[in-house]
Motif scaffolding. Sequence first.
Motif, PDB file in Angstrom:
ATOM      1  N   GLU A   1      27.549  31.922  50.496  1.00 19.10           N
ATOM      2  CA  GLU A   1      28.612  32.444  51.361  1.00 19.10           C
ATOM      3  C   GLU A   1      29.980  32.238  50.711  1.00 19.10           C
ATOM      4  O   GLU A   1      30.825  33.128  50.718  1.00 19.10           O
ATOM      5  N   ARG A   2      30.179  31.053  50.121  1.00 20.21           N
ATOM      6  CA  ARG A   2      31.451  30.768  49.457  1.00 20.21           C
ATOM      7  C   ARG A   2      31.628  31.661  48.240  1.00 20.21           C
ATOM      8  O   ARG A   2      32.717  32.183  47.989  1.00 20.21           O
ATOM      9  N   ALA A   3      30.562  31.858  47.479  1.00 20.76           N
ATOM     10  CA  ALA A   3      30.640  32.726  46.302  1.00 20.76           C
ATOM     11  C   ALA A   3      31.025  34.141  46.716  1.00 20.76           C
ATOM     12  O   ALA A   3      31.921  34.750  46.111  1.00 20.76           O
ATOM     13  N   LEU A   4      30.382  34.650  47.765  1.00 20.91           N
ATOM     14  CA  LEU A   4      30.688  36.013  48.227  1.00 20.91           C
ATOM     15  C   LEU A   4      32.147  36.113  48.679  1.00 20.91           C
ATOM     16  O   LEU A   4      32.837  37.084  48.353  1.00 20.91           O
ATOM     17  N   GLU A   5      32.609  35.104  49.387  1.00 21.27           N
ATOM     18  CA  GLU A   5      34.006  35.070  49.845  1.00 21.27           C
ATOM     19  C   GLU A   5      34.964  35.135  48.647  1.00 21.27           C
ATOM     20  O   GLU A   5      35.940  35.895  48.648  1.00 21.27           O
ATOM     21  N   GLU A   6      34.667  34.357  47.613  1.00 22.89           N
ATOM     22  CA  GLU A   6      35.516  34.337  46.416  1.00 22.89           C
ATOM     23  C   GLU A   6      35.430  35.663  45.646  1.00 22.89           C
ATOM     24  O   GLU A   6      36.445  36.167  45.153  1.00 22.89           O
ATOM     25  N   TYR A   7      34.240  36.236  45.568  1.00 26.66           N
ATOM     26  CA  TYR A   7      34.093  37.531  44.898  1.00 26.66           C
ATOM     27  C   TYR A   7      34.884  38.608  45.636  1.00 26.66           C
ATOM     28  O   TYR A   7      35.508  39.470  45.009  1.00 26.66           O
ATOM     29  N   LYS A   8      34.870  38.560  46.958  1.00 25.38           N
ATOM     30  CA  LYS A   8      35.619  39.555  47.753  1.00 25.38           C
ATOM     31  C   LYS A   8      37.116  39.424  47.480  1.00 25.38           C
ATOM     32  O   LYS A   8      37.835  40.432  47.399  1.00 25.38           O
ATOM     33  N   LYS A   9      37.611  38.195  47.336  1.00 19.78           N
ATOM     34  CA  LYS A   9      39.027  37.983  47.001  1.00 19.78           C
ATOM     35  C   LYS A   9      39.345  38.579  45.632  1.00 19.78           C
ATOM     36  O   LYS A   9      40.373  39.234  45.451  1.00 19.78           O
ATOM     37  N   LEU A  10      38.447  38.339  44.678  1.00 20.42           N
ATOM     38  CA  LEU A  10      38.656  38.883  43.337  1.00 20.42           C
ATOM     39  C   LEU A  10      38.579  40.409  43.335  1.00 20.42           C
ATOM     40  O   LEU A  10      39.319  41.069  42.597  1.00 20.42           O
ATOM     41  N   GLU A  11      37.701  40.953  44.164  1.00 23.04           N
ATOM     42  CA  GLU A  11      37.617  42.414  44.287  1.00 23.04           C
ATOM     43  C   GLU A  11      38.950  42.968  44.784  1.00 23.04           C
ATOM     44  O   GLU A  11      39.452  43.969  44.259  1.00 23.04           O
ATOM     45  N   LYS A  12      39.524  42.305  45.774  1.00 16.83           N
ATOM     46  CA  LYS A  12      40.821  42.743  46.304  1.00 16.83           C
ATOM     47  C   LYS A  12      41.899  42.661  45.223  1.00 16.83           C
ATOM     48  O   LYS A  12      42.705  43.584  45.061  1.00 16.83           O
ATOM     49  N   ASP A  13      41.879  41.571  44.441  1.00 21.24           N
ATOM     50  CA  ASP A  13      42.851  41.421  43.348  1.00 21.24           C
ATOM     51  C   ASP A  13      42.671  42.528  42.310  1.00 21.24           C
ATOM     52  O   ASP A  13      43.654  43.125  41.854  1.00 21.24           O
ATOM     53  N   LEU A  14      41.436  42.793  41.952  1.00 24.54           N
ATOM     54  CA  LEU A  14      41.160  43.791  40.917  1.00 24.54           C
ATOM     55  C   LEU A  14      41.521  45.194  41.388  1.00 24.54           C
ATOM     56  O   LEU A  14      42.185  45.945  40.670  1.00 24.54           O
ATOM     57  N   THR A  15      41.089  45.546  42.589  1.00 22.11           N
ATOM     58  CA  THR A  15      41.333  46.914  43.069  1.00 22.11           C
ATOM     59  C   THR A  15      42.793  47.151  43.439  1.00 22.11           C
ATOM     60  O   THR A  15      43.194  48.300  43.603  1.00 22.11           O
ATOM     61  N   SER A  16      43.571  46.085  43.539  1.00 22.32           N
ATOM     62  CA  SER A  16      44.994  46.274  43.843  1.00 22.32           C
ATOM     63  C   SER A  16      45.826  46.535  42.589  1.00 22.32           C
ATOM     64  O   SER A  16      47.003  46.881  42.677  1.00 22.32           O
TER      65      SER A  16
END
Length: 181
Positions: free
Chosen positions: A29-44
Amino acid sequence: MKDVLKSIREIEENIEEVLNKYEIKEENERALEEYKKLEKDLTSLSINDSEQECFKEYNRVLAYLYMREGNILRILGNAEEAIKVQKLEIEAARNSEDEITLARSLFSSAVQNISSGNIKEGTLLLEEALQEFNKGNSTDHKQGAGWIWIIRADIMNAEIIEANHEEIVETCNKAIELLNL
């Protein structure tokens, strides 16, 4: 452009950190949460598809990020969401124009589909991944192809797809031949 490439590479390093810090330790769950943050950073990031190097690198890292997310979603039992993410992964991999990235994405999606009971789709993706891995002669190409032969043998042995004993042995031998680097 150099700043954007630097940001993309930093995000890729952060993906590796999340993988090692959380995913490998099964803190899913923590890994997915962190990946989602990185996805937001990357796609921005402002990526202009006319800057080919930047666009390809962005998509290569995006495909890898989606692969990690899809893996976690599969582990958490959310197959439907994992398949959606993996479709995005394959699209990004194709946009990266990197055959290893594409082959790995196809392979990952094939395994997800097969484990979810979508045998026909999974085996088609497995074949496409094998074609991509067979395009080169690098260690990554050979290892990828070898792992596909292992998965084939596994699904044959589990009677997910029809095969006789000789075909299973032949498939295992092909994997050993390729992985004996």
